[in-house]
Scaffold this motif. Structure first.
Motif, PDB file in Angstrom:
ATOM      1  N   ALA A 200      16.906 -28.142  66.789  1.00  0.00           N
ATOM      2  CA  ALA A 200      16.989 -27.109  65.753  1.00  0.00           C
ATOM      3  C   ALA A 200      18.101 -27.465  64.775  1.00  0.00           C
ATOM      4  CB  ALA A 200      17.266 -25.753  66.395  1.00  0.00           C
ATOM      5  N   ASP A 201      17.914 -27.099  63.523  1.00  0.00           N
ATOM      6  CA  ASP A 201      18.891 -27.437  62.477  1.00  0.00           C
ATOM      7  C   ASP A 201      20.294 -26.936  62.811  1.00  0.00           C
ATOM      8  OD1 ASP A 201      16.941 -28.678  60.998  1.00  0.00           O
ATOM      9  OD2 ASP A 201      16.515 -26.935  59.737  1.00  0.00           O
ATOM     10  N   ASP A 202      20.357 -25.778  63.456  1.00  0.00           N
ATOM     11  CA  ASP A 202      21.664 -25.183  63.757  1.00  0.00           C
ATOM     12  C   ASP A 202      22.099 -25.392  65.208  1.00  0.00           C
ATOM     13  OD1 ASP A 202      19.572 -23.573  64.568  1.00  0.00           O
ATOM     14  OD2 ASP A 202      20.553 -21.679  64.060  1.00  0.00           O
ATOM     15  N   ALA A 203      21.454 -26.342  65.908  1.00  0.00           N
ATOM     16  CA  ALA A 203      21.833 -26.628  67.304  1.00  0.00           C
ATOM     17  C   ALA A 203      22.996 -27.619  67.343  1.00  0.00           C
ATOM     18  CB  ALA A 203      20.647 -27.196  68.066  1.00  0.00           C
ATOM     19  N   ILE A 204      23.831 -27.474  68.348  1.00  0.00           N
ATOM     20  CA  ILE A 204      24.948 -28.398  68.565  1.00  0.00           C
ATOM     21  C   ILE A 204      24.505 -29.440  69.579  1.00  0.00           C
ATOM     22  CG2 ILE A 204      27.315 -28.614  69.424  1.00  0.00           C
ATOM     23  CD1 ILE A 204      27.641 -25.593  68.593  1.00  0.00           C
ATOM     24  N   GLU A 205      24.572 -30.713  69.199  1.00  0.00           N
ATOM     25  CA  GLU A 205      24.115 -31.791  70.096  1.00  0.00           C
ATOM     26  C   GLU A 205      25.210 -32.156  71.089  1.00  0.00           C
ATOM     27  OE1 GLU A 205      22.649 -36.397  69.655  1.00  0.00           O
ATOM     28  OE2 GLU A 205      21.709 -34.902  68.341  1.00  0.00           O
ATOM     29  N   ILE A 206      24.815 -32.254  72.350  1.00  0.00           N
ATOM     30  CA  ILE A 206      25.737 -32.648  73.420  1.00  0.00           C
ATOM     31  C   ILE A 206      25.174 -33.904  74.076  1.00  0.00           C
ATOM     32  CG2 ILE A 206      26.877 -31.980  75.583  1.00  0.00           C
ATOM     33  CD1 ILE A 206      27.684 -30.069  73.407  1.00  0.00           C
ATOM     34  N   ASP A 207      25.817 -35.050  73.844  1.00  0.00           N
ATOM     35  CA  ASP A 207      25.414 -36.291  74.502  1.00  0.00           C
ATOM     36  C   ASP A 207      26.289 -36.461  75.743  1.00  0.00           C
ATOM     37  OD1 ASP A 207      24.989 -38.900  75.402  1.00  0.00           O
ATOM     38  OD2 ASP A 207      24.690 -39.695  73.391  1.00  0.00           O
ATOM     39  N   ASN A 208      25.681 -36.272  76.906  1.00  0.00           N
ATOM     40  CA  ASN A 208      26.487 -36.313  78.134  1.00  0.00           C
ATOM     41  C   ASN A 208      26.297 -37.609  78.927  1.00  0.00           C
ATOM     42  OD1 ASN A 208      24.012 -36.001  79.424  1.00  0.00           O
ATOM     43  ND2 ASN A 208      24.312 -33.829  79.886  1.00  0.00           N
ATOM     44  N   SER A 209      25.891 -38.695  78.235  1.00  0.00           N
ATOM     45  CA  SER A 209      25.709 -39.991  78.899  1.00  0.00           C
ATOM     46  C   SER A 209      26.945 -40.385  79.702  1.00  0.00           C
ATOM     47  CB  SER A 209      25.411 -41.087  77.870  1.00  0.00           C
ATOM     48  OG  SER A 209      24.215 -40.840  77.185  1.00  0.00           O
ATOM     49  N   ASP A 210      28.118 -40.158  79.108  1.00  0.00           N
ATOM     50  CA  ASP A 210      29.374 -40.568  79.759  1.00  0.00           C
ATOM     51  C   ASP A 210      30.330 -39.389  79.932  1.00  0.00           C
ATOM     52  OD1 ASP A 210      28.741 -43.454  79.809  1.00  0.00           O
ATOM     53  OD2 ASP A 210      28.820 -43.251  77.636  1.00  0.00           O
ATOM     54  N   MET A 211      29.739 -38.211  80.164  1.00  0.00           N
ATOM     55  CA  MET A 211      30.554 -37.004  80.295  1.00  0.00           C
ATOM     56  C   MET A 211      30.434 -36.440  81.709  1.00  0.00           C
ATOM     57  SD  MET A 211      30.333 -33.638  77.804  1.00  0.00           S
ATOM     58  CE  MET A 211      30.241 -34.588  76.291  1.00  0.00           C
ATOM     59  N   GLY A 212      31.566 -36.113  82.321  1.00  0.00           N
ATOM     60  CA  GLY A 212      31.550 -35.503  83.642  1.00  0.00           C
ATOM     61  C   GLY A 212      31.117 -34.046  83.553  1.00  0.00           C
ATOM     62  N   LEU A 213      30.687 -33.484  84.682  1.00  0.00           N
ATOM     63  CA  LEU A 213      30.196 -32.104  84.699  1.00  0.00           C
ATOM     64  C   LEU A 213      31.270 -31.102  84.286  1.00  0.00           C
ATOM     65  CD1 LEU A 213      27.956 -31.993  87.918  1.00  0.00           C
ATOM     66  CD2 LEU A 213      27.211 -31.899  85.540  1.00  0.00           C
ATOM     67  N   ASN A 214      32.500 -31.297  84.763  1.00  0.00           N
ATOM     68  CA  ASN A 214      33.577 -30.355  84.423  1.00  0.00           C
ATOM     69  C   ASN A 214      33.914 -30.410  82.939  1.00  0.00           C
ATOM     70  OD1 ASN A 214      33.821 -29.397  87.022  1.00  0.00           O
ATOM     71  ND2 ASN A 214      35.475 -30.809  87.591  1.00  0.00           N
ATOM     72  N   GLU A 215      33.985 -31.628  82.407  1.00  0.00           N
ATOM     73  CA  GLU A 215      34.288 -31.793  80.983  1.00  0.00           C
ATOM     74  C   GLU A 215      33.200 -31.133  80.134  1.00  0.00           C
ATOM     75  OE1 GLU A 215      34.505 -35.352  77.619  1.00  0.00           O
ATOM     76  OE2 GLU A 215      34.348 -35.883  79.751  1.00  0.00           O
TER      77      GLU A 215
END
Length: 230
Positions: A200-215
């Motif tokens: 969606a145009d107003d969605a915030i993208e979260i790329d969690n390829s290298d992100m821990g669950l807590n972060e």
């Protein structure tokens, strides 16, 4: 008292949408709805009725029998989240199988199936205070959602997570099968005519390829707090 909002989480398969949605719902005391489980349950129904397998799909037979599909979520206090029930039977384990995963995108392409499930999902979110994840929540189900997230990660990272999850569950699977399934579902979900997977145009993208669950949780929770307090 804080206002209640709708949190819509979309994204590719195996990006951890359900995990973060459950965490948020628990923290906020919101209702959590796994729309993917609903499509998986319809897929299981079609498989049980022999309307679909890896060689054929009798789409008309499924469409004509959709009135026989009754879906509900029942909260399991022990697990801390609601489980999927198909016609009164708990199918939470069955719908997570690779066999269902291989066919669910084909079921989700059917406009009549989407229409039935979207209407049900919109009813669930009528009073807000809900976290819903899927493929078209921010674009079709709740285009007016206060917070929209779009989850992504590399296909290889997603396949590795899914592979580990199924192995831990005791399933006999191969990594290459999982990777192919992830890539094929991406292709079908992104190219289908009815409600394709798009950000969606107003969605915030979260790329969690290298992100821990807590972060990931802390980052997203800060976005939620900001929206609630606006």
């Amino acid at each position: 008292m804080n206002k209640k909002i709708i949190i819509a989480i979309d994204g590719f398969s195996s990006t951890g949408k359900s995990t973060i949605a459950k965490q948020l719902a628990k923290k906020l005391n919101y209702i959590y709805v796994d729309t993917g489980a609903m499509y998986r349950a319809v897929t299981l129904f079609a498989m049980q009725k022999n309307y679909i397998n890896h060689q054929f799909f009798n789409k008309e037979a499924l469409i004509n029998d959709l009135s026989s599909v009754e879906l509900s979520f029942k909260f399991n206090a022990e697990l801390g989240f609601a489980e999927m029930y198909l016609n009164g039977i708990n199918v939470e384990k069955e719908i997570r199988s690779l066999a269902v995963s291989k066919l669910v995108s084909k079921i989700a392409e059917v406009s009549e199936v989407r229409k039935k499930l979207v209407a049900s999902q919109q009813e669930m979110g009528r009073d807000k205070g809900i976290v819903m994840d899927g493929r078209d929540i921010g674009t079709v189900v709740f285009p007016e959602a206060e917070l929209k997230l779009f989850m992504t990660a590399s296909a290889d990272k997603r396949a590795t997570r899914r592979y580990k999850e199924l192995l831990d569950r005791g399933d006999d699977v191969s990594f290459n099968d999982i990777l192919f399934n992830v890539q094929e579902r991406d292709r079908i979900d992104s190219t289908r005519k009815d409600s394709p997977l798009i950000k969606a145009d107003d969605a915030i993208e979260i790329d969690n390829s290298d992100m821990g669950l807590n972060e990931q949780f802390e980052r997203i929770l800060s976005l939620v707090d900001k929206k609630i307090n606006e």
